[in-house]
Scaffold this active site. Structure first.
Site, PDB file in Angstrom:
ATOM      1  N   HIS A 132      11.030  14.578   9.189  1.00 56.74           N
ATOM      2  CA  HIS A 132      11.507  13.213   9.409  1.00 56.74           C
ATOM      3  C   HIS A 132      12.051  12.646   8.113  1.00 56.74           C
ATOM      4  O   HIS A 132      11.741  13.124   7.018  1.00 56.74           O
ATOM      5  CB  HIS A 132      10.381  12.321   9.930  1.00 56.74           C
TER       6      HIS A 132
ATOM      7  N   CYS B 275       2.433   7.125   3.331  1.00 58.39           N
ATOM      8  CA  CYS B 275       3.202   8.319   2.971  1.00 58.39           C
ATOM      9  C   CYS B 275       4.580   7.869   2.487  1.00 58.39           C
ATOM     10  O   CYS B 275       4.937   6.690   2.634  1.00 58.39           O
ATOM     11  CB  CYS B 275       3.314   9.281   4.150  1.00 58.39           C
TER      12      CYS B 275
END
Length: 686
Positions: free
Chosen positions: A65, A208
């Site tokens: 992603h 993240c």
């Protein structure tokens, strides 16, 4: 969610054999639907995110992603691989692959939907339903939430409902239940209870780099583990879908804190005084029960966080790897030392340019300075630069210790660096002193300290004990052996000539171009600027070779995109224009977009060119006193014309190899894309 995934974005028989091929196959579907505008540019962004941390998860899931300017709308593509694809998960390949594409400026509503998917991936029933889906329509409906997965088992005596936990993310969230279903009774103990008979309470933060998937998967995983252990858990997801802080009351009531993060925890000082477990975000996904148990153990031992986050923690590195932490500590010291090297080196180089090398013997400008004499000004520059150089080793040691133990490590580190100078241990002595100082302070911080002493620990006790221990070890134990090693290294560099110098140039050139600003590149650079702390002819040659080789990759990519632009995407051609300036400025990272998009061709070609430049620079005996600057410090380089020739030779070599390799790939692709016509079709056409 139905707008993000359709049947056309599902491939239930994904034939790719690598994660690069899988990302390309799914991204091509996005391009076909107009969700991605530049395939290669988008894949470069995916590869750059993958390079930060593998996106494989235990249980056979891969979630590549990224955020990208080449994405027009938040999009999700799903592929199911019959043979499995390695995405770096510890338990093996992934058969369920989700490619998540978010625009650079995606709104919170869309990102919240993607975070919901990330949470659902932690549910075994949802994953099982995806593996059983028979058609693309069914899989798309499952992912979109239009076709519910099999429900979780109803609460029973064997399967009690989970205790209350709360998430603070987008919109804050409400508690799942008013009170824990298995809350402790007064006077009784239990698996999830604190010593006072209350449920054990934990606050957690997950984050993240992109904040799309891992942040929310870690939160979901921790929540499931907390439910099984009877622990009250409140999670703050610092992700893309919004960020609502935990309330001061929630933090104050918590017995411990868990940080599962790969970017800095925002406002971390809020958690000071809590027993803390600090790990990377993937640890929160893969071993949540272990982290919660570790938090309980720390609380039982009375371990608390007494300091603000160290620069290592602020860097968001995975705290499980000692090698990664050691590299970050060393780079912390080097990064603070570089400005002293730059200022001192440039001042000394300018002094030599104005007054010649005899300026080294000039008297102190405090005693003799003539305003109208160039020699006096040259002496001023030289002596100022020498003073700046005098701080190199103490600053290096001080900020290595600072990277390990924050401000309490500064004084012991500087003291250790000063001792290293005193005993002539030089750059290596500074490295050792910094590690000793930081390690000593960390060891003292782990001791159980009476509450009355905690207030004076950072400003009195830690600097005092750390300085005494560091000085003792440097003066009487490790200092003399390190000083001997430093002298041997200095003598070796001073005697470099001929084939030995060229071989070293090749090695340094390969290191500088292997990972383009990564760990190996930084090791070579640190070796070079370490030599500037005790400059001699050999160390100045090393510095020149390192800078020249580091300029090659971006310059080569800029040249290749200019000469053979058709071999590169539109985005790469635009990046090539910027790479001219980045390469000329000695910014190796200018080649990263090209390496991320095509590593098997760009990196080897860059390494060959860097090796050529490093070898030629050493063979031409070029020297450099400045640690940075690129072509802008050419007047300060020994043998500048030959230096430019070395850079040009390496640039041409790398550019030529990249063009050759990419040209071969284009030919292979064209051959594969042009199969022989089907005889039946020829007959019909006739």
């Amino acid at each position: 969610m139905s707008e993000m995934i359709t049947r056309d974005l599902v491939d239930l028989d994904l034939s790719a054999e690598s994660k690069v091929g899988a990302a390309r196959a799914l991204a091509e579907r996005m391009v076909t639907l107009g969700r991605v505008t530049d395939l290669d540019g988008f894949l470069a962004d995916v590869a750059a995110r993958e390079a930060q941390m593998p996106t494989g998860l235990e249980g056979g899931i891969g979630i590549p992603h990224c955020r990208s300017t080449h994405v027009t709308a938040p999009t999700l593509a799903f592929g199911r691989s019959p043979s499995g694809i390695d995405f770096g998960a510890p338990d093996g390949p992934a058969d369920l692959i989700f490619l998540i594409a978010a625009p650079a400026g995606a709104d919170d509503a869309h990102l919240s939907i993607l975070s919901t998917l990330a949470r659902r991936l932690m549910r075994p029933d949802f994953v099982a339903a995806l593996r059983a889906a028979a058609t693309p329509e069914e899989a798309a409906a499952l992912v979109a939430g239009e076709e519910p997965a099999p429900p979780n088992p109803a609460p029973s005596a064997a399967n009690p409902a989970p205790p209350a936990f709360e998430e603070r993310g987008s919109g804050g969230g409400a508690p799942r239940a008013a009170e824990p279903q298995n809350a402790a009774q007064p006077g009784r103990g239990g698996v999830g209870e604190s010593p006072a008979g209350q449920p054990f309470r934990v606050v957690a933060v997950t984050s993240c780099p992109t904040g799309i998937a891992h942040t929310y998967m870690a939160a979901e995983s921790l929540q499931q583990a907390a439910a099984e252990a009877g622990i009250e858990l409140t999670v703050e997801t610092q992700g893309s879908a919004g960020f609502t802080k935990l309330t001061p009351e929630t933090i104050a009531a918590a017995d411990a804190a868990v940080f599962a993060h790969d970017v800095p925890v925002r406002e971390r000082a809020r958690f000071a005084g809590k027993p803390t477990v600090d790990v990377g975000v993937k640890a929160g996904i893969n071993r949540p029960a272990e982290l919660l148990q570790e938090a309980r153990d720390k609380a039982a031992r009375g371990e608390v966080s007494t300091t603000s986050p160290t620069p290592v923690e602020e860097a968001g590195e995975d705290q499980d790897g000692y090698g990664a932490k050691l590299r970050t500590w060393l780079m912390s010291g080097v990064s603070y030392m570089v400005p002293f090297v730059a200022a001192g080196g440039l001042l000394i180089a300018l002094a030599f340019a104005i007054g010649g090398y005899e300026i080294n013997n000039a008297p102190s400008v405090a005693e003799h300075f003539v305003w109208t004499e160039a020699a006096s000004w040259a002496a001023l520059l030289f002596q100022t630069g020498g003073l700046a150089f005098g701080f190199l080793v103490p600053v290096l040691a001080g900020y290595i210790a600072y990277g390990m133990a924050d401000r309490p490590g500064l004084v012991p580190g500087f003291v250790g660096g000063a001792v290293a100078l005193t005993i002539d241990a030089g750059f290596l002595g500074g490295l050792i002193a910094g590690l000793i100082a930081g390690g000593t302070v960390l060891a003292v911080q782990r001791l159980k300290i009476p509450t009355a002493l905690r207030g004076i620990m950072p400003v009195v006790v830690l600097p005092l004990i750390g300085s005494a221990v560091t000085a003792f070890l440097m003066f009487l134990v490790v200092g003399k052996p390190v000083a001997s090693l430093q002298r041997a290294l200095t003598d070796w560099l001073s005697g470099l000539s001929g084939a030995n110098a060229i071989i070293l140039g090749v090695i340094l050139g390969l290191m500088m171009c292997f990972d383009l600003g990564g760990p190996l590149n930084k090791v070579a650079y640190a070796f070079a600027i370490g030599g500037l702390a005790t400059p001699n002819e050999g160390s100045l040659k090393v510095m020149a070779a390192v800078m020249a080789a580091g300029m090659v990759p971006p310059l080569a990519m800029a040249l290749a995109t200019t000469v053979r632009g058709r071999l590169f995407s539109k985005t790469e051609r635009e990046n090539g224009k910027a790479a001219w300036f980045l390469g000329a400025s000695f910014i190796s990272e200018g080649a990263i977009p090209f390496a991320a998009a095509d590593p098997l061709r760009v990196i080897p070609a860059s390494m060959v060119g860097g090796a050529v430049t490093g070898a030629l620079s050493m063979a031409f005996e070029c020297t450099l006193r400045a640690p940075h600057g690129g072509i802008f410090v050419i007047p300060l380089i020994g043998n500048p014309l030959l230096y430019l020739i070395a850079i040009a030779a390496g640039t041409a070599t790398s550019a030529g190899l990249v063009i050759l390799l990419k040209g071969m790939r284009k030919q292979d692709t064209t051959a594969e894309a042009a199969p022989l016509p089907d005889p039946a079709e020829v007959t019909v056409a006739a």
